[in-house]
Motif scaffolding. Structure first.
Motif, PDB file in Angstrom:
ATOM      1  N   GLY A  45      -0.625   4.087  -1.031  1.00 40.48           N
ATOM      2  CA  GLY A  45      -1.411   3.832  -1.878  1.00 40.48           C
ATOM      3  C   GLY A  45      -3.031   4.109  -0.705  1.00 40.48           C
ATOM      4  O   GLY A  45      -3.041   4.803  -0.686  1.00 40.48           O
ATOM      5  N   GLN A  88       7.786   5.183   0.467  1.00 44.42           N
ATOM      6  CA  GLN A  88       6.968   4.142  -0.582  1.00 44.42           C
ATOM      7  C   GLN A  88       5.866   4.024   0.862  1.00 44.42           C
ATOM      8  O   GLN A  88       6.617   3.613   1.899  1.00 44.42           O
ATOM      9  N   GLU A  96       2.717   2.117   1.526  1.00 46.94           N
ATOM     10  CA  GLU A  96       2.041   0.619   1.505  1.00 46.94           C
ATOM     11  C   GLU A  96       0.544   0.940   1.885  1.00 46.94           C
ATOM     12  O   GLU A  96       0.542   1.396   2.467  1.00 46.94           O
ATOM     13  N   ASP A  97      -0.659   0.283   1.655  1.00 48.89           N
ATOM     14  CA  ASP A  97      -2.682   0.535   1.574  1.00 48.89           C
ATOM     15  C   ASP A  97      -2.269   0.443   3.633  1.00 48.89           C
ATOM     16  O   ASP A  97      -1.243  -0.069   4.063  1.00 48.89           O
ATOM     17  N   HIS A 132      10.519   3.414   3.519  1.00 48.97           N
ATOM     18  CA  HIS A 132       9.344   2.723   2.737  1.00 48.97           C
ATOM     19  C   HIS A 132       8.694   2.429   4.043  1.00 48.97           C
ATOM     20  O   HIS A 132       8.975   1.468   4.910  1.00 48.97           O
ATOM     21  N   SER A 166       5.526   0.148   5.038  1.00 48.06           N
ATOM     22  CA  SER A 166       4.872  -1.447   5.170  1.00 48.06           C
ATOM     23  C   SER A 166       3.405  -1.564   5.397  1.00 48.06           C
ATOM     24  O   SER A 166       3.227  -0.416   6.157  1.00 48.06           O
ATOM     25  N   ARG A 167       2.332  -2.255   5.007  1.00 54.37           N
ATOM     26  CA  ARG A 167       0.947  -1.876   4.436  1.00 54.37           C
ATOM     27  C   ARG A 167       0.853  -2.029   6.365  1.00 54.37           C
ATOM     28  O   ARG A 167       1.238  -2.294   7.545  1.00 54.37           O
ATOM     29  N   PRO A 215       5.660  -4.627   7.309  1.00 55.89           N
ATOM     30  CA  PRO A 215       4.251  -4.128   8.289  1.00 55.89           C
ATOM     31  C   PRO A 215       4.124  -4.122   9.803  1.00 55.89           C
ATOM     32  O   PRO A 215       4.029  -5.169  10.241  1.00 55.89           O
TER      33      PRO A 215
END
Length: 93
Positions: free
Chosen positions: A27, A42, A44-45, A59, A61-62, A79
């Motif tokens: 991201g 994945q 995230e930002d 995964h 997370s942001r 996150p």
């Protein structure tokens, strides 16, 4: 090396010492430094990954920071996590 099947946001930075596998999605505002990301990850930002190995299906997370860490398959990083000098087991959430 970056797989042609990886999707990397134009606002992300992957340095030349890193490797990104097929099916991985990165991201915006992500920084990948001297790290290996396997397939189908994945990211995230706002994530920073430095001097780490991230295995298939993870995964992240942001807003998380991963440094000097091995993340095994299918783990999920919450996150805004800070994971430094660690080992994250397979499937960890």
């Amino acid at each position: 090396q970056i797989s042609i099947e990886a999707r990397i946001d134009h606002a992300a930075l992957v340095d030349e010492g890193s490797w990104v596998g097929a099916g991985t999605k990165i991201g915006p505002d992500v920084r990948i430094i001297n790290s290996i990301l396997a397939e189908h990850i994945q990211v995230e930002d706002g994530v920073v990954i430095k001097n780490s190995v991230v295995l298939r299906g993870v995964h992240i997370s942001r807003g998380s920071v991963i440094s000097d860490t091995l993340v095994e398959e299918a783990a999920v990083i919450a996150p805004f996590s800070r994971v430094i000098g660690a080992f994250v087991g397979a499937g960890y959430q």
